[in-house]
Scaffold this active site. Structure first.
Site, PDB file in Angstrom:
ATOM      1  N   GLU A  91      21.180  27.092 -21.936  1.00 29.89           N
ATOM      2  CA  GLU A  91      21.983  27.074 -20.715  1.00 29.89           C
ATOM      3  C   GLU A  91      21.205  26.381 -19.592  1.00 29.89           C
ATOM      4  O   GLU A  91      21.794  25.762 -18.714  1.00 29.89           O
ATOM      5  CB  GLU A  91      22.341  28.506 -20.330  1.00 29.89           C
ATOM      6  CG  GLU A  91      23.381  28.599 -19.252  1.00 29.89           C
ATOM      7  CD  GLU A  91      23.835  30.016 -19.017  1.00 29.89           C
ATOM      8  OE1 GLU A  91      24.909  30.375 -19.544  1.00 29.89           O
ATOM      9  OE2 GLU A  91      23.123  30.759 -18.315  1.00 29.89           O
ATOM     10  N   HIS A 121      31.792  27.311 -15.573  1.00 29.47           N
ATOM     11  CA  HIS A 121      32.301  28.645 -15.917  1.00 29.47           C
ATOM     12  C   HIS A 121      31.976  29.623 -14.802  1.00 29.47           C
ATOM     13  O   HIS A 121      31.238  29.314 -13.867  1.00 29.47           O
ATOM     14  CB  HIS A 121      31.731  29.124 -17.252  1.00 29.47           C
ATOM     15  CG  HIS A 121      30.278  29.514 -17.217  1.00 29.47           C
ATOM     16  ND1 HIS A 121      29.791  30.637 -17.827  1.00 29.47           N
ATOM     17  CD2 HIS A 121      29.196  28.934 -16.642  1.00 29.47           C
ATOM     18  CE1 HIS A 121      28.483  30.726 -17.654  1.00 29.47           C
ATOM     19  NE2 HIS A 121      28.101  29.690 -16.938  1.00 29.47           N
ATOM     20  N   HIS A 125      30.204  27.800 -11.352  1.00 26.45           N
ATOM     21  CA  HIS A 125      29.013  26.958 -11.446  1.00 26.45           C
ATOM     22  C   HIS A 125      29.039  26.229 -12.784  1.00 26.45           C
ATOM     23  O   HIS A 125      29.860  26.522 -13.652  1.00 26.45           O
ATOM     24  CB  HIS A 125      27.724  27.790 -11.296  1.00 26.45           C
ATOM     25  CG  HIS A 125      27.520  28.779 -12.388  1.00 26.45           C
ATOM     26  ND1 HIS A 125      28.221  29.975 -12.485  1.00 26.45           N
ATOM     27  CD2 HIS A 125      26.682  28.754 -13.450  1.00 26.45           C
ATOM     28  CE1 HIS A 125      27.814  30.639 -13.547  1.00 26.45           C
ATOM     29  NE2 HIS A 125      26.890  29.925 -14.153  1.00 26.45           N
ATOM     30  N   HIS A 174      32.989  18.655 -19.997  1.00 22.50           N
ATOM     31  CA  HIS A 174      33.787  18.731 -18.775  1.00 22.50           C
ATOM     32  C   HIS A 174      34.951  19.723 -18.884  1.00 22.50           C
ATOM     33  O   HIS A 174      36.012  19.521 -18.309  1.00 22.50           O
ATOM     34  CB  HIS A 174      34.243  17.342 -18.308  1.00 22.50           C
ATOM     35  CG  HIS A 174      33.108  16.576 -17.716  1.00 22.50           C
ATOM     36  ND1 HIS A 174      32.190  15.914 -18.503  1.00 22.50           N
ATOM     37  CD2 HIS A 174      32.705  16.409 -16.441  1.00 22.50           C
ATOM     38  CE1 HIS A 174      31.274  15.355 -17.731  1.00 22.50           C
ATOM     39  NE2 HIS A 174      31.556  15.648 -16.473  1.00 22.50           N
ATOM     40  N   HIS A 210      26.716  23.881 -15.992  1.00 22.74           N
ATOM     41  CA  HIS A 210      25.466  23.666 -16.724  1.00 22.74           C
ATOM     42  C   HIS A 210      25.582  22.393 -17.535  1.00 22.74           C
ATOM     43  O   HIS A 210      26.670  22.005 -17.963  1.00 22.74           O
ATOM     44  CB  HIS A 210      25.195  24.798 -17.733  1.00 22.74           C
ATOM     45  CG  HIS A 210      25.064  26.145 -17.123  1.00 22.74           C
ATOM     46  ND1 HIS A 210      23.917  26.578 -16.505  1.00 22.74           N
ATOM     47  CD2 HIS A 210      25.949  27.176 -17.044  1.00 22.74           C
ATOM     48  CE1 HIS A 210      24.090  27.823 -16.081  1.00 22.74           C
ATOM     49  NE2 HIS A 210      25.319  28.196 -16.387  1.00 22.74           N
ATOM     50  N   CYS A 265      25.947  34.068 -10.779  1.00 21.89           N
ATOM     51  CA  CYS A 265      26.673  33.659 -11.991  1.00 21.89           C
ATOM     52  C   CYS A 265      28.126  34.138 -11.983  1.00 21.89           C
ATOM     53  O   CYS A 265      28.925  33.693 -12.807  1.00 21.89           O
ATOM     54  CB  CYS A 265      25.962  34.163 -13.241  1.00 21.89           C
ATOM     55  SG  CYS A 265      24.352  33.398 -13.484  1.00 21.89           S
TER      56      CYS A 265
END
Length: 136
Positions: free
Chosen positions: A126, A15, A28, A75, A30, A24
């Site tokens: 996260e 995201h 990137h 994904h 997670h 952010c």
């Protein structure tokens, strides 16, 4: 509430947080960890067993673990989801998981059962040490 189910799973997604002044704001990803805690005062049937012996089926609770092509979040590029868009903070994702999980649970209920007794708490990590909880 006499029963509480708990389950945990992970999914990997990417995201960006649009307008964020810092890293952010760039693309990137997670490995999100999710804990779902569901409380109920009654047992119900599920799609996989027709007797009233479950609060909910763990398979239904773990919907988000599925690949995005199968309706899950694994994904996925979270910004592409209509319910999230540019707002992909942990807080917004946790609320989305709550809303969508309850919708899926209620859609699977027997006619006449509105699921009003179902209470859900979502914890979304996260990172290994940063989490958000959401409940109503």
């Amino acid at each position: 509430m006499p029963w509480q189910l708990s389950t945990e799973f992970t999914f990997d997604s990417a995201h960006t947080i649009t307008g964020y002044d810092g890293p952010c704001g760039r693309l990137h990803g997670h490995t999100y960890r999710v804990r779902l805690q569901l409380q109920s005062d009654r047992l119900r049937p599920s799609a996989h067993v027709r007797r009233a012996i479950m609060v909910a089926d763990f398979r239904t609770l773990k919907w988000a673990k599925k690949d995005v092509s199968q309706g899950g979040l694994d994904h996925a590029y979270l910004n592409d989801l209509p319910d999230l868009g540019d707002d992909t903070t942990a807080e917004v994702i946790a609320a989305y998981l709550h809303r969508e999980t309850l919708r899926r649970l209620r859609d699977a209920l027997e006619p006449g059962d509105d699921g009003a007794d179902l209470q859900l708490r979502v914890t979304l990590w996260e990172t290994p040490d940063s989490a958000c909880e959401y409940w109503e």
